[in-house]
Structures are given as structure tokens and as C-alpha cells.
Design a protein around this motif. Structure first.
Motif, PDB file in Angstrom:
ATOM      1  N   VAL A 121       0.866  -1.412  -0.106  1.00 53.91           N
ATOM      2  CA  VAL A 121      -0.056   0.040   0.075  1.00 53.91           C
ATOM      3  C   VAL A 121       0.921   1.078   0.004  1.00 53.91           C
ATOM      4  CG1 VAL A 121      -1.635   1.236   1.270  1.00 53.91           C
ATOM      5  CG2 VAL A 121      -1.870  -1.222   1.132  1.00 53.91           C
ATOM      6  N   ASN A 122       1.845   1.313   0.762  1.00 52.44           N
ATOM      7  CA  ASN A 122       2.752   2.549   0.818  1.00 52.44           C
ATOM      8  C   ASN A 122       4.039   2.175   0.148  1.00 52.44           C
ATOM      9  OD1 ASN A 122       1.180   3.578   3.019  1.00 52.44           O
ATOM     10  ND2 ASN A 122       1.783   2.021   4.418  1.00 52.44           N
ATOM     11  N   ASN A 123       3.796   2.340  -1.216  1.00 53.71           N
ATOM     12  CA  ASN A 123       4.842   2.127  -2.109  1.00 53.71           C
ATOM     13  C   ASN A 123       5.517   3.441  -2.755  1.00 53.71           C
ATOM     14  OD1 ASN A 123       2.747   2.755  -4.046  1.00 53.71           O
ATOM     15  ND2 ASN A 123       2.425   0.691  -4.332  1.00 53.71           N
ATOM     16  N   GLY A 124       5.073   4.435  -2.511  1.00 53.57           N
ATOM     17  CA  GLY A 124       5.306   5.968  -3.003  1.00 53.57           C
ATOM     18  C   GLY A 124       4.875   5.979  -4.437  1.00 53.57           C
ATOM     19  N   LYS A 125       4.007   5.057  -5.030  1.00 49.46           N
ATOM     20  CA  LYS A 125       3.584   5.552  -6.556  1.00 49.46           C
ATOM     21  C   LYS A 125       2.326   6.389  -6.566  1.00 49.46           C
ATOM     22  CE  LYS A 125       5.014   0.823  -7.904  1.00 49.46           C
ATOM     23  NZ  LYS A 125       4.628  -0.394  -8.627  1.00 49.46           N
ATOM     24  N   PRO A 126       2.177   6.912  -7.828  1.00 45.55           N
ATOM     25  CA  PRO A 126       0.835   7.701  -8.040  1.00 45.55           C
ATOM     26  C   PRO A 126      -0.593   6.969  -7.301  1.00 45.55           C
ATOM     27  CG  PRO A 126       2.526   7.758  -9.839  1.00 45.55           C
ATOM     28  CD  PRO A 126       2.986   6.723  -8.973  1.00 45.55           C
ATOM     29  N   ALA A 127      -1.255   7.632  -6.903  1.00 41.39           N
ATOM     30  CA  ALA A 127      -2.790   7.121  -6.582  1.00 41.39           C
ATOM     31  C   ALA A 127      -3.731   7.366  -7.814  1.00 41.39           C
ATOM     32  CB  ALA A 127      -2.990   7.676  -5.220  1.00 41.39           C
ATOM     33  N   GLY A 128      -4.901   6.798  -7.959  1.00 41.73           N
ATOM     34  CA  GLY A 128      -5.993   6.987  -8.715  1.00 41.73           C
ATOM     35  C   GLY A 128      -5.892   6.928 -10.100  1.00 41.73           C
ATOM     36  N   PRO A 129      -6.762   7.596 -10.828  1.00 34.98           N
ATOM     37  CA  PRO A 129      -7.898   8.386 -10.543  1.00 34.98           C
ATOM     38  C   PRO A 129      -8.868   7.836  -9.610  1.00 34.98           C
ATOM     39  CG  PRO A 129      -8.346   7.193 -12.601  1.00 34.98           C
ATOM     40  CD  PRO A 129      -7.220   6.759 -12.247  1.00 34.98           C
ATOM     41  N   THR A 130      -8.829   6.354  -9.150  1.00 30.84           N
ATOM     42  CA  THR A 130      -9.836   6.121  -8.209  1.00 30.84           C
ATOM     43  C   THR A 130      -8.993   5.350  -7.227  1.00 30.84           C
ATOM     44  OG1 THR A 130     -10.441   3.950  -9.374  1.00 30.84           O
ATOM     45  CG2 THR A 130     -11.851   5.986  -9.763  1.00 30.84           C
ATOM     46  N   VAL A 131      -9.428   5.255  -5.832  1.00 32.22           N
ATOM     47  CA  VAL A 131      -8.907   4.573  -4.949  1.00 32.22           C
ATOM     48  C   VAL A 131      -9.793   3.676  -4.115  1.00 32.22           C
ATOM     49  CG1 VAL A 131      -7.355   4.689  -2.803  1.00 32.22           C
ATOM     50  CG2 VAL A 131      -6.907   6.095  -4.630  1.00 32.22           C
ATOM     51  N   THR A 132      -9.798   2.508  -4.097  1.00 36.08           N
ATOM     52  CA  THR A 132     -10.748   1.665  -3.176  1.00 36.08           C
ATOM     53  C   THR A 132     -10.050   1.213  -1.961  1.00 36.08           C
ATOM     54  OG1 THR A 132     -11.635   0.719  -5.197  1.00 36.08           O
ATOM     55  CG2 THR A 132     -11.924  -0.499  -3.153  1.00 36.08           C
ATOM     56  N   LEU A 133     -10.771   1.514  -0.861  1.00 34.53           N
ATOM     57  CA  LEU A 133     -10.340   1.083   0.597  1.00 34.53           C
ATOM     58  C   LEU A 133     -11.146  -0.043   1.001  1.00 34.53           C
ATOM     59  CD1 LEU A 133      -9.749   4.609   2.573  1.00 34.53           C
ATOM     60  CD2 LEU A 133      -8.131   3.205   1.382  1.00 34.53           C
ATOM     61  N   GLU A 134     -10.742  -1.119   1.711  1.00 37.36           N
ATOM     62  CA  GLU A 134     -11.337  -2.072   2.506  1.00 37.36           C
ATOM     63  C   GLU A 134     -12.244  -1.512   3.685  1.00 37.36           C
ATOM     64  OE1 GLU A 134     -11.773  -5.161   0.880  1.00 37.36           O
ATOM     65  OE2 GLU A 134     -10.384  -4.258  -0.645  1.00 37.36           O
ATOM     66  N   PRO A 135     -13.156  -2.337   4.041  1.00 37.14           N
ATOM     67  CA  PRO A 135     -13.969  -1.780   5.150  1.00 37.14           C
ATOM     68  C   PRO A 135     -12.968  -1.413   6.358  1.00 37.14           C
ATOM     69  CG  PRO A 135     -14.703  -3.832   4.363  1.00 37.14           C
ATOM     70  CD  PRO A 135     -13.481  -3.713   3.440  1.00 37.14           C
ATOM     71  N   ARG A 136     -13.380  -0.279   6.948  1.00 37.60           N
ATOM     72  CA  ARG A 136     -12.586  -0.008   8.291  1.00 37.60           C
ATOM     73  C   ARG A 136     -11.066   0.142   7.928  1.00 37.60           C
ATOM     74  NH1 ARG A 136     -14.595  -3.237  13.229  1.00 37.60           N
ATOM     75  NH2 ARG A 136     -13.607  -1.122  14.362  1.00 37.60           N
ATOM     76  N   ASP A 137     -10.946   0.888   7.048  1.00 36.94           N
ATOM     77  CA  ASP A 137      -9.258   1.349   6.512  1.00 36.94           C
ATOM     78  C   ASP A 137      -9.225   2.693   6.240  1.00 36.94           C
ATOM     79  OD1 ASP A 137      -7.006   0.654   5.768  1.00 36.94           O
ATOM     80  OD2 ASP A 137      -7.134  -0.457   4.168  1.00 36.94           O
TER      81      ASP A 137
END
Length: 69
Positions: A45-61
């Protein structure tokens, strides 16, 4: 839930279902990238890469993103 700060953004999904944030719709013209974490800080998750245009988060994250310059 999304909260913009001067140099980034925090996303939170308090629900019990996955949620997809549309960063282009929420913050048009801005681009974000993931934090660069250590091997102990979930490097997938914390890989320094660009995010998006969408980002999906798991429940309670949550996720911190840095605004690209």
C-alpha cells in the motif's frame, strides 16, 4: 470520508463494505501519490506510487496520500 490538507489528503472508510473514492471528481486538477513506507509499513500500500484516479479502501481502513507537485 475524505479530508484535504495543505500537502495531501486522508481517506477513511468506516463502513463494513469496500468503498471507491473518485479522486478526479472530488479533487479535479490535483494528483496524489502514496506514501513511501518501510518494509514494516505495508509496502504493498505504502509504495510511493501515484494514486488514482480512483482509490478503493477496504472496510474500516484509511489511507494518507501526498499531493504531487
Amino acid at each position: 470520508m475524505a479530508r484535504e490538507f495543505e500537502n495531501g489528503l486522508v481517506l477513511a472508510n468506516p463502513s463494513m463494505q469496500p468503498y471507491t473514492f473518485d479522486l478526479q471528481a472530488l479533487y479535479p486538477g490535483y494528483h496524489f501519490q502514496r506514501l513511501q513506507g518501510s518494509t514494516a509499513q505495508d509496502p504493498k500500500v505504502n509504495n510511493g506510487k501515484p494514486a488514482g484516479p480512483t482509490v478503493t479502501l477496504e472496510p474500516r481502513d484509511g489511507l494518507f496520500l501526498v499531493r504531487e507537485k
